[in-house]
Design an enzyme around this catalytic site. Structure first.
Site, short mmCIF file in Angstrom:
data_model
loop_
_atom_site.label_atom_id
_atom_site.label_comp_id
_atom_site.label_asym_id
_atom_site.label_seq_id
_atom_site.Cartn_x
_atom_site.Cartn_y
_atom_site.Cartn_z
N LYS A 392 0.85 -1.06 0.17
CA LYS A 392 0.03 -0.10 0.09
C LYS A 392 0.93 1.29 0.08
CE LYS A 392 -4.11 -1.59 2.60
NZ LYS A 392 -5.06 -1.02 1.66
N ARG A 400 -8.04 5.72 -3.63
CA ARG A 400 -9.36 4.93 -3.48
C ARG A 400 -10.38 5.14 -4.62
NH1 ARG A 400 -9.64 1.00 0.74
NH2 ARG A 400 -7.58 1.56 2.24
N HIS A 472 -5.56 4.64 4.55
CA HIS A 472 -4.45 4.14 3.82
C HIS A 472 -4.85 3.80 2.30
CE1 HIS A 472 -6.66 0.40 4.46
NE2 HIS A 472 -6.31 0.74 5.94
N GLY A 478 -6.19 -4.84 2.62
CA GLY A 478 -5.99 -5.71 3.76
C GLY A 478 -7.05 -6.76 4.18
N HIS A 479 -8.21 -6.66 3.84
CA HIS A 479 -9.31 -7.84 4.06
C HIS A 479 -8.99 -9.04 3.05
CE1 HIS A 479 -11.58 -4.95 6.77
NE2 HIS A 479 -12.53 -5.88 6.90
N ARG A 558 -16.15 -5.27 0.76
CA ARG A 558 -15.41 -3.98 0.77
C ARG A 558 -15.87 -3.06 -0.36
NH1 ARG A 558 -13.52 -2.00 5.56
NH2 ARG A 558 -11.72 -1.13 4.86
N HIS A 564 -12.85 -0.38 -2.32
CA HIS A 564 -12.07 -1.06 -3.07
C HIS A 564 -12.44 -1.25 -4.37
CE1 HIS A 564 -8.66 -2.03 -0.29
NE2 HIS A 564 -9.54 -2.28 0.41
#
Length: 613
Positions: A392, A400, A472, A478-479, A558, A564
């Protein structure tokens, strides 16, 4: 005065990024380097820095430079010493960046920007696993990149469908709203020419209700949209209760699969003012929930089984990152689901243990048993988080979806005269005009603009969370990285050929036997129902398919929130898989007492084998 300032800004942006883009792997020499370089700059994550209230863009490129320097420094303090936080600085209409005269202490922090530069004693270090570049803004010809166009359209369409029941994301059940959304996506060129990350399509090569938003791994397109692991429970310690109650036995406690119900049709960040405040890192008020009709002295929100994309977005808003996979592990252990045949004789719970004639006198517990897998399925989560932070912050710094949508909205405002053309850098005008044209032509932006509420008529991405995305960058996710790691551990330990079946009144994932009946569960259609709706699927649901589906559901959940892209799911899942396999391979080197083999079906359909033979 303002026009000259903004013209200077655009020139500085394009000049500063030109050298970097010439050496960038996505760069293609096409005689228009300045335009490409300037356009690529606007794909960078800048949330938390001072933003212009008229355009929603980063006001001063030097803030991004200092942000990058703090990342490269690798320590927390430079983010406070050298980087101007947007909540503490304001951009007046005349231009420039000034200290906020009345700064709020309710601001958001950048999340763990230094986590990727640490080392671990087991498994690959955070810097040792990699991801390919995310889709660039423009293709080799300087036109909108079809892959990015599709994944931006998918995020928009998921916002349009946020309150549609998941039970209708199946062939034969699709509503007119879902059917219309699918048609708009099928009108985009990438669906028929998937040169990058693949989507599941039907036999005609198109998206349909059984494939859309499902992910890409084996089995995700089979049966209901939601993985059974997000719905079902198991019996208690005495064998009482039913899986359709959605209660998971956790020792002597219970975990309820129902989630709080966020207010339907209530989306966020659809005006320039709210968007800019969020981009500055100012924390908004939390989202609203439907009150529990039972009330009481300290009322809690109403709860229900996950029924809509908004419900799934709520789940992935506040979950402990390994939560869904720990739940799945507990469900499978309590069901007595068989372990991988390559070591189930060591675990003490395999087929041999079920027969008194073959049952060994010693079995696994701390090694090859429940505590072993319960520890691993949670342990890999932190390794995944560190690795994805390196991608990231230190590598990709991808903006995003909320920010890319805001750039499309800015082009709409500019072309309508609501924002002066001189305030919008030329490279951004050119690239966003192309995205706007494509997504207006297929109807996606028209559908987004028609969503009622504050900001109706705009092309901002309607967000499920008031604060939008985390603090971030988008890529990797992350998920999704945690999903890839945790699900890989589950696939390594359990027999993934097991199926969900009913036998003698008991429902479990088990090895298929004669007389076993197909069964699956959906969220109840009736409001307020306390049990799931059982039905007979067209084929048995396999453990591999439902675990792959669980990883896709959590990751794409997400996307349903607007935070995302599909690429973030696809590549992060595979990086998480490599992290888990690396840990399993290193552990296997230390288990010298007995021969064993773990067979791990990958997210691409291959099988990796780990162990001592």
């Amino acid at each position: 005065m303002t026009d000259r300032r903004q013209d200077s800004y655009a020139v500085r942006v394009e000049a500063a990024e030109l050298a970097r883009s010439r050496n960038h792997p996505d760069h293609k020499a096409n005689g228009d380097e300045e335009r490409y370089a300037g356009a690529q700059y606007f794909m960078s994550f800048t949330k938390g820095l001072p933003h212009n209230p008229q355009t929603g863009l980063l006001e001063d490129p030097q803030d991004f430079v200092e942000f990058r320097r703090a990342i490269d420094d690798g320590f927390i303090d430079p983010f406070s010493i050298s980087v101007r936080h947007g909540a503490k600085f304001v951009v007046p209409l005349g231009g420039g960046v000034e200290p906020e005269p009345d700064p709020t202490d309710n601001f958001r922090q950048w999340e763990a920007p230094t986590a990727g530069v640490v080392f671990d004693l087991e498994g690959p270090d955070a810097q040792a696993v990699t991801m390919p570049p995310a889709p660039p803004l423009l293709d080799a010809n300087g036109a909108p990149n079809p892959e990015l166009v599709l994944e931006m359209a998918e995020v928009y369409e998921l916002a349009v469908l946020r309150d549609q029941p998941f039970n209708n994301f199946e062939n034969g059940s699709a509503t007119p709203e879902i059917t219309a959304s699918i048609a708009r996506l099928n009108a985009l060129s990438y669906v028929g020419n998937q040169t990058g990350r693949p989507r599941k399509v039907n036999s005609a090569g198109e998206l349909d209700a059984q494939t859309v938003f499902r992910g890409s791994s084996p089995g995700v397109e089979v049966g209901p949209y939601l993985s059974q692991f997000l719905l079902i429970g198991n019996t208690d310690r005495n064998g009482n209760g039913n899986v359709d109650q959605g209660l998971i036995t956790y020792g002597v406690l219970q975990i309820d699969q129902k989630v709080p119900v966020a207010q339907p049709q209530e989306d966020y960040m659809r005006t320039m003012e709210t968007y800019v405040n969020v981009q500055r890192g100012i924390r908004p008020d939390p989202e609203n929930y439907v009150p529990d009709p039972a009330g009481g002295p300290s009322p809690r929100p109403a709860r229900r089984f996950i029924a809509t994309p908004r419900d799934l977005a709520t789940y992935v808003h506040y979950d402990a990152l390994y939560e869904a996979y720990l739940n799945a592990c507990i469900i499978l252990l309590e069901m007595g689901t068989p372990f991988d045949p390559g070591f189930d004789h060591l675990s003490g719970v395999g087929a041999a243990a079920n027969d008194a004639n073959t049952r060994r006198n010693a079995g696994g517990f701390a090694l090859y048993g429940g505590p072993h897998i319960l520890n691993l399925v949670t342990e890999v989560a932190t390794r995944a988080l560190k690795a994805v932070r390196f991608q990231k912050f230190n590598n990709h710094i991808r903006l995003r979806p909320e920010a890319l949508a805001a750039r499309i909205e800015l082009e709409r405002l500019r072309s309508s005269g609501a924002v002066p053309t001189a305030l919008v850098p030329p490279a951004l005008q050119a690239s966003m005009a192309g995205y706007r044209e494509i997504l207006e032509t297929n109807g996606t932006l028209t559908a987004v603009a028609a969503i009622p509420g504050p900001g109706a008529g705009s092309y901002f991405l309607p967000m499920a969370f008031p604060e939008g995305s985390p603090m971030h960058p988008a890529y990797g996710a992350g998920h999704a990285t945690v999903a890839g790691a945790c699900v890989t551990i589950l696939k390594a330990f359990f027999d993934t050929s097991s199926v969900l079946a009913q036998s003698g009144g008991r429902v479990a994932f088990k090895r298929l036997n004669t007389g076993d009946a197909r069964i699956a569960f959906r969220a109840p259609a009736a409001a307020g129902a306390d049990t799931l709706d059982p039905f007979v699927p067209e084929q048995f649901l396999t453990l591999e398919g439902e675990l792959n589906k669980l990883a896709a559901n959590i990751s794409i959940g997400r996307d349903m929130a607007g935070v995302h892209y599909f690429t973030d799911y696809y590549d992060s899942l595979r990086m998480g898989e490599e992290i888990a396999i690396g840990i399993l391979e290193e552990q296997a080197l230390t288990y010298s007492t007995d021969p064993f083999v773990l067979s791990v079906p990958t997210f691409d359909g291959d099988v990796r084998r780990i162990g001592r033979r």
